[in-house]
Design a protein around this motif. Structure first.
Motif, short mmCIF file in Angstrom:
data_model
loop_
_atom_site.label_atom_id
_atom_site.label_comp_id
_atom_site.label_asym_id
_atom_site.label_seq_id
_atom_site.Cartn_x
_atom_site.Cartn_y
_atom_site.Cartn_z
N LEU A 1 3.95 15.77 -41.57
CA LEU A 1 5.02 14.95 -40.82
C LEU A 1 5.00 15.64 -39.19
N PHE B 1 10.57 10.24 -38.71
CA PHE B 1 10.76 11.65 -38.62
C PHE B 1 11.13 12.37 -37.19
N LEU C 1 6.62 17.94 -45.03
CA LEU C 1 7.24 17.98 -43.52
C LEU C 1 6.27 18.68 -42.62
N VAL D 1 15.77 14.01 -44.63
CA VAL D 1 15.77 14.76 -43.37
C VAL D 1 16.75 14.17 -42.42
N CYS E 1 14.46 10.25 -41.94
CA CYS E 1 13.54 9.81 -42.91
C CYS E 1 14.25 10.38 -44.15
N ARG F 1 14.42 12.47 -37.04
CA ARG F 1 15.09 13.34 -37.83
C ARG F 1 15.95 12.42 -38.91
#
Length: 203
Positions: free
Chosen positions: A193, A143, A190, A161, A148, A146
């Protein structure tokens, strides 16, 4: 296989689209707006607002609001002695009923050791649990980079993502949601995360 348009919603069917949707996430500065982030569509309309510690004043609690400001999902990090001794952190998402948390809809399990998070998927289970010791969805990848993906048990991709080049990926990124999947649920994942990685929803 792409997401099916006849999947059951997790938060509400009003957040499920028959089309593939690209959502854009922009973090809000703590000093001005109390942190958190907004989720927008391709026309820059706000679809969701995510509030964290900077707004709520409580660590480990998150609220997802729709574009009209109505709270649709409440998320809390589990605490207590048993949780402190566990090797995982656990989060639970609840539907909101007149701004009060009501029915639990999912739980997320996150490894506490950050070194283990690199190779270990983050598992999500729908509530009420239909199977013991099994999961329904998993988050794989990074994550923070950016990069995932949210998948179901069969390997179907719900959401991905990503970040565009020439953009500040830590402040602005996009999420591709496949047809039929619940965008409010994706926003909730999100939010968790973001929090566990110490980003905009943390104090």
């Amino acid at each position: 296989m792409a997401g099916s348009t006849n999947l059951m919603p997790i938060v509400s069917k009003i957040f499920c689209s028959p089309l593939r949707v690209v959502l854009f996430v922009r973090k809000r500065p703590h000093l001005i707006n109390g942190g958190g982030f907004v989720v927008m569509d391709g026309y820059q309309r706000v679809i969701f607002r995510v509030e964290g510690c900077g707004i709520l004043g409580v660590d480990g609690e998150l609220i997802i609001r729709d574009g009209d400001g109505t709270a649709v999902l409440f998320i809390r990090k589990k605490g207590g002695v048993v949780q402190a001794l566990s090797i995982h952190n656990r989060w639970r998402g609840y539907l909101m009923d007149y701004d009060v948390p009501s029915k639990p809809v999912f739980s997320l399990q996150q490894p506490k050791l950050r070194c283990s998070m690199i190779n270990t998927p983050i598992c999500i289970t729908l509530e009420p649990k239909g199977r013991r010791n099994n999961w329904d969805f998993e988050v794989i990848g990074s994550f923070t980079d950016r990069a995932c993906t949210l998948k179901d048990r069969k390997g179907n991709v719900l959401a991905q993502v990503g970040a565009r080049e020439m953009m500040a990926k830590n402040e602005f990124y996009h999420v591709l949601v496949q047809p039929g999947y619940d965008q409010a649920f994706v926003a909730g994942v999100l939010a968790i995360l973001d929090n566990i990685n110490g980003e905009s929803t943390r104090c």
